[in-house]
Design a protein around this motif. Structure first.
Motif, PDB file in Angstrom:
ATOM      1  N   TRP A 157      -7.014  -3.382  -7.184  1.00  0.00           N
ATOM      2  CA  TRP A 157      -6.519  -3.583  -5.511  1.00  0.00           C
ATOM      3  C   TRP A 157      -6.235  -2.132  -5.137  1.00  0.00           C
ATOM      4  N   ILE A 158      -6.251  -1.093  -5.960  1.00  0.00           N
ATOM      5  CA  ILE A 158      -5.730   0.267  -5.531  1.00  0.00           C
ATOM      6  C   ILE A 158      -6.830   0.937  -4.669  1.00  0.00           C
ATOM      7  N   PRO A 159      -6.951   1.048  -3.536  1.00  0.00           N
ATOM      8  CA  PRO A 159      -7.867   1.633  -2.710  1.00  0.00           C
ATOM      9  C   PRO A 159      -8.136   3.153  -3.229  1.00  0.00           C
ATOM     10  N   GLU A 160      -9.290   3.696  -3.049  1.00  0.00           N
ATOM     11  CA  GLU A 160      -9.630   4.979  -3.394  1.00  0.00           C
ATOM     12  C   GLU A 160      -9.839   5.813  -2.185  1.00  0.00           C
ATOM     13  N   GLY A 161      -9.981   5.583  -1.111  1.00  0.00           N
ATOM     14  CA  GLY A 161     -10.131   6.331   0.042  1.00  0.00           C
ATOM     15  C   GLY A 161      -8.796   7.407   0.224  1.00  0.00           C
ATOM     16  N   ALA A 162      -9.274   8.653   1.006  1.00  0.00           N
ATOM     17  CA  ALA A 162      -8.263   9.544   1.026  1.00  0.00           C
ATOM     18  C   ALA A 162      -7.075   9.043   1.907  1.00  0.00           C
ATOM     19  N   GLY A 163      -5.895   9.367   1.557  1.00  0.00           N
ATOM     20  CA  GLY A 163      -4.630   8.766   2.175  1.00  0.00           C
ATOM     21  C   GLY A 163      -4.206   7.354   1.725  1.00  0.00           C
ATOM     22  N   THR A 164      -5.024   6.589   0.995  1.00  0.00           N
ATOM     23  CA  THR A 164      -4.738   5.379   0.587  1.00  0.00           C
ATOM     24  C   THR A 164      -3.899   5.175  -0.489  1.00  0.00           C
ATOM     25  N   SER A 165      -3.233   4.137  -0.640  1.00  0.00           N
ATOM     26  CA  SER A 165      -2.397   3.585  -1.959  1.00  0.00           C
ATOM     27  C   SER A 165      -2.341   2.369  -2.259  1.00  0.00           C
ATOM     28  N   LEU A 166      -1.592   1.851  -3.236  1.00  0.00           N
ATOM     29  CA  LEU A 166      -1.283   0.426  -3.389  1.00  0.00           C
ATOM     30  C   LEU A 166       0.174   0.488  -3.192  1.00  0.00           C
ATOM     31  N   TYR A 167       0.695  -0.093  -1.959  1.00  0.00           N
ATOM     32  CA  TYR A 167       2.222  -0.063  -1.711  1.00  0.00           C
ATOM     33  C   TYR A 167       2.847  -1.150  -2.725  1.00  0.00           C
ATOM     34  N   ILE A 168       3.986  -0.804  -3.174  1.00  0.00           N
ATOM     35  CA  ILE A 168       4.731  -1.746  -4.105  1.00  0.00           C
ATOM     36  C   ILE A 168       5.914  -2.058  -3.170  1.00  0.00           C
ATOM     37  N   ARG A 169       6.473  -3.192  -3.234  1.00  0.00           N
ATOM     38  CA  ARG A 169       7.683  -3.679  -2.557  1.00  0.00           C
ATOM     39  C   ARG A 169       8.601  -4.520  -3.426  1.00  0.00           C
ATOM     40  N   PRO A 170       9.448  -3.835  -4.441  1.00  0.00           N
ATOM     41  CA  PRO A 170      10.368  -4.666  -4.960  1.00  0.00           C
ATOM     42  C   PRO A 170      11.345  -5.080  -4.139  1.00  0.00           C
ATOM     43  N   PHE A 171      11.981  -6.215  -4.370  1.00  0.00           N
ATOM     44  CA  PHE A 171      13.169  -6.740  -3.383  1.00  0.00           C
ATOM     45  C   PHE A 171      13.965  -7.820  -4.105  1.00  0.00           C
ATOM     46  N   ILE A 172      15.197  -8.037  -3.881  1.00  0.00           N
ATOM     47  CA  ILE A 172      15.920  -9.004  -4.278  1.00  0.00           C
ATOM     48  C   ILE A 172      16.554  -9.975  -3.003  1.00  0.00           C
ATOM     49  N   ILE A 173      16.626 -11.164  -3.211  1.00  0.00           N
ATOM     50  CA  ILE A 173      17.375 -11.964  -2.369  1.00  0.00           C
ATOM     51  C   ILE A 173      18.042 -13.313  -3.122  1.00  0.00           C
TER      52      ILE A 173
END
Length: 173
Positions: A126-142
């Motif tokens: 799922w990691i995009p390969e275009g310039a300026g792209t990334s795979l955003y990672i959101r860890p959270f605790i509820i």
């Protein structure tokens, strides 16, 4: 120390979004990390499962007192196609400090990094390969605990979700 977690693969993977239309974290990958905390047992049963909705009661303390901790980091592919994370140890340390301030049981920093690495490895396609792209990672605790009284919860969830992303802010000309 590196932790490993049981994995339940998503049997119905989603189609990947059009790389020209991913935006910032609007589409989510096929898996997520999930771990429970119960007072007396500590953090337990970390696992990677298919991405899906959470079942949260309307009386969950997290909805009424906003007791939550979250981080955000990114994974990229380098020109050789290798996956790189940008300083996940620093995010782990910041999450630990946030938990301490918010009266949330702290997540072991090695466990945090291992969970991020294992989840990214599962959904690295799922990691995009275009310039300026990334795979955003959101860890959270509820806290899913049911209680409207302003007291410290005794149960929590540690969850990590992933989303392909373009830069959050568009370039201003």
């Amino acid at each position: 120390m590196h932790y490993t977690f049981p994995i339940t693969r998503n049997e119905n993977p989603k189609p990947k979004p059009d790389p020209k239309d991913i935006g910032f974290a609007r589409y989510f990958t096929d898996h997520m990390f999930f771990m429970n905390y119960d007072e007396g047992q500590g953090w337990h049963d970390g696992r990677i499962i298919p991405y899906g909705p959470l079942s949260l009661d309307p009386a969950a303390t997290t909805l009424h007192y906003a007791q939550e901790a979250f981080e955000g980091l990114k994974a990229y592919k380098n020109p050789e196609g290798k996956v790189n994370l940008f300083r996940p140890d620093m995010n782990a340390a910041r999450m630990r400090r946030t938990c301490e301030r918010m009266c949330i049981p702290e997540i072991d920093e090695d466990l945090f990094v291992s969970a991020v690495e294992e989840l990214v490895k599962i959904d690295q396609d799922w990691i995009p390969e275009g310039a300026g792209t990334s795979l955003y990672i959101r860890p959270f605790i509820i806290s899913p605990e049911l209680n409207l009284a302003p007291v410290a919860p005794k149960s929590f969830w540690f969850i990590i979700i992933l989303a392909p992303a373009t830069p959050y802010h568009s370039k201003v000309s």
